[in-house]
Write a protein that holds these residues in place. Structure first.
Motif, PDB file in Angstrom:
ATOM      1  N   TYR A  41      10.590   5.091  -5.523  1.00  0.00           N
ATOM      2  CA  TYR A  41       9.491   4.121  -5.819  1.00  0.00           C
ATOM      3  C   TYR A  41       8.441   3.978  -7.127  1.00  0.00           C
ATOM      4  N   ARG A  42       9.469   5.112  -8.069  1.00  0.00           N
ATOM      5  CA  ARG A  42       9.037   4.461  -9.578  1.00  0.00           C
ATOM      6  C   ARG A  42       9.849   2.865  -9.765  1.00  0.00           C
ATOM      7  N   PHE A  53       0.109   4.994  -3.495  1.00  0.00           N
ATOM      8  CA  PHE A  53      -0.233   5.690  -4.929  1.00  0.00           C
ATOM      9  C   PHE A  53      -0.218   4.574  -6.216  1.00  0.00           C
ATOM     10  N   ASP A  54      -0.464   4.353  -7.022  1.00  0.00           N
ATOM     11  CA  ASP A  54      -0.247   3.432  -7.997  1.00  0.00           C
ATOM     12  C   ASP A  54       0.640   3.942  -9.416  1.00  0.00           C
ATOM     13  N   THR A  98       1.091  10.808  -1.546  1.00  0.00           N
ATOM     14  CA  THR A  98       0.478  10.822  -2.883  1.00  0.00           C
ATOM     15  C   THR A  98       1.490  10.105  -3.380  1.00  0.00           C
ATOM     16  N   GLY A  99       2.657  10.318  -4.087  1.00  0.00           N
ATOM     17  CA  GLY A  99       3.238   9.645  -5.110  1.00  0.00           C
ATOM     18  C   GLY A  99       4.024  11.228  -5.821  1.00  0.00           C
ATOM     19  N   VAL A 135      -4.313  18.244  -8.163  1.00  0.00           N
ATOM     20  CA  VAL A 135      -4.341  19.302  -6.675  1.00  0.00           C
ATOM     21  C   VAL A 135      -4.960  18.418  -5.898  1.00  0.00           C
ATOM     22  N   GLY A 136      -6.496  17.947  -6.201  1.00  0.00           N
ATOM     23  CA  GLY A 136      -7.003  17.437  -5.462  1.00  0.00           C
ATOM     24  C   GLY A 136      -6.201  16.441  -4.426  1.00  0.00           C
ATOM     25  N   LYS A 137      -5.650  15.717  -4.862  1.00  0.00           N
ATOM     26  CA  LYS A 137      -4.572  14.654  -3.569  1.00  0.00           C
ATOM     27  C   LYS A 137      -3.762  15.847  -3.087  1.00  0.00           C
TER      28      LYS A 137
END
Length: 477
Positions: A31-32, A46-47, A430-431, A462-464
């Motif tokens: 992914y990276r 996700f970015d 989320t990544g 943590v929100g993710k």
């Protein structure tokens, strides 16, 4: 010509598994690369990838600042002329330290003593003596390529009967131990830590594991204690440590004390660290003890320099000679790693020019880690089906997740362990890369994952996790 195939390789190597750098880490790296190569057209939800799978503080994206003193000494050891070329850049104590080390070592491009630079081993011995109040012999200290190399050496020496010699390891455990045991055809003898009691070590559980191993025809050779714990962050109290030492006496066990997180203490007033060396000496115990430390953890986080050491207590000289023979095969540990060890055990002292900055940097990192750990544990514990011990030490949390039957069935259909299925879904959505508890060991029917407190932007991070978990539970309920 007959091709080289996996089936033709050493079967012990085929049995090695290392979850921290396993399937999830490989997918995270894919992914990276995708994010880098495709820009805004990456097509992912996700970015950025957040590497919460490994205790690698200075990794890109985590970016824990290195300690200036360590880097300045390292720079002058790489190029001593810098002290003259940039005389106003380096504090006087840094210049003095580098000069002192250079006089002892010479060029760091040359091999050192196979056991490590004698001068640095003397400094390690003083650090241990000052910490514990008992003498330490530099000739019984080995500088190593990170603590992992020392662990591997000891396990290789202790497995005297392939598939019959066993090492007691905590569950959950750091996968280094099971991987190394597989490599050397040793047997892992698991004993479970007590999660409801904040992952405490149970001497009763260790005794039960010893009895079962003997019944199974396995000879217990050593007991591994990870203190503070990985992945649990638990710290042993003095009473439990004494009981562990007595148990080793009763069963003729070598005690392998993995103490690499000894300075990662988030609540030191209530959860202090006491070394096993001090406990063994306080008790006057004759047990063989090998204690490990590293520059990769603490607040230095110098993982890539590969520096560490182990100290031998109550080991015979001929056994230590065998260790020296084996480390000689690899010639010597990396010199910059050894210099990192010297900086670890000899930080700037109050009154020296580097001390104020060193104190500011180390205090800041300690504070950030403790605050992140508490914030993460508090918020994870509010989620349905999640319970998480607020780790008093180390760099990790190991939350327990209650997965719906539908999710467990979906995992089995996908050929995955349920917590690995969950962790892969976390990454895909989320990544964030975490490690499933099945890679560390856990009780049958229980599921966990490990994540680090090294990630900056903890509220977003943590929100993710919170958003993902609620959606996952809704999908599979």
């Amino acid at each position: 010509m007959r091709p080289l195939t996996v089936d033709s390789l050493n079967p012990a190597v085929r049995n090695v598994q290392y979850a921290v750098r396993g399937e999830l880490a490989i997918r995270a790296e894919e992914y990276r690369v995708r994010l880098q190569e495709h820009g805004a057209a990456h097509g992912l939800p996700f970015d950025r990838v957040i590497s919460s799978n490994i205790g690698n503080p200075q990794q890109k994206g985590l970016d824990q600042p290195p300690i200036t003193f360590v880097r300045q000494v390292a720079a002058l050891m790489e190029w001593p002329d810098l002290a003259n070329l940039a005389p106003q850049v380096f504090p006087k104590d840094v210049i003095a330290r580098a000069k002192e080390l250079h006089e002892e070592i010479g060029s760091i491009g040359a091999y050192s003593h196979s056991q490590g630079v004698p001068f640095i081993r003397k400094n390690v011995a003083k650090f241990i003596s000052d910490r514990d109040g008992y003498p330490s012999n530099p000739n019984h200290i080995f500088l190593t390529t990170g603590a992992s190399a020392g662990v591997s050496l000891l396990i290789s020496l202790l497995i005297s009967k392939p598939n019959k010699s066993g090492i007691l390891i905590p569950i959950p455990q750091y996968p280094l131990y099971t991987a190394t045991l597989a490599q050397y055809s040793g047997v892992a003898i698991p004993y479970h830590l007590d999660e409801p009691a904040e992952w405490s070590t149970s001497v009763v559980a260790i005794k039960a594991a010893i009895d079962k191993a003997i019944q199974d025809g396995i000879e217990p050779r050593a007991l591994v204690i990870i203190n503070p714990g990985n992945p649990t962050g638990a710290l042993l109290n003095r009473e439990t440590q004494a009981a562990v030492v007595k148990l080793c006496e009763e069963h003729n066990l070598v005690l392998l004390a993995d103490e690499v997180y000894q300075s990662n203490l988030h609540r030191p007033a209530t959860h202090p660290f006491t070394s096993f060396k001090k406990v063994v000496r306080d008790l006057g115990s004759p047990i063989p003890l090998v204690s490990f430390h590293s520059i990769s953890k603490g607040v230095s986080g110098e993982c890539g320099r590969r520096g560490g050491y182990f100290e031998c207590t109550n080991l015979a000289d001929d056994v230590i000679a065998m260790m020296y023979k084996m480390v000689s095969v690899s010639l010597c540990p990396p010199l910059q790693g050894q210099i990192g060890v010297d900086c670890l055990v000899r930080p700037p002292k109050q009154g020296e020019e580097s001390y104020p900055l060193w104190k500011e940097e180390t205090d800041r990192t300690h504070k950030a880690l403790a605050e992140r750990m508490h914030t993460m544990a508090t918020r994870l514990n509010t989620l349905p089906g999640v319970s998480c011990v607020d780790s008093p030490g180390a760099l990790y949390l190991f939350p327990k997740i209650e997965l719906p039957e539908k999710a467990i069935a979906a995992a089995k259909a996908a050929g995955k362990e349920p917590d690995a299925f969950y962790a892969l879904a976390v990454l895909d959505a989320t990544g964030i890369c975490v490690v499933p508890g099945s890679g560390f060991g856990q009780k049958e029917g229980e599921y966990h994952y490990r994540l680090t407190c090294l990630c900056p932007g903890v509220d977003e991070y943590v929100g993710k996790l919170e958003k993902f978990h609620l959606e996952f539970m809704k999908t599979y309920s």
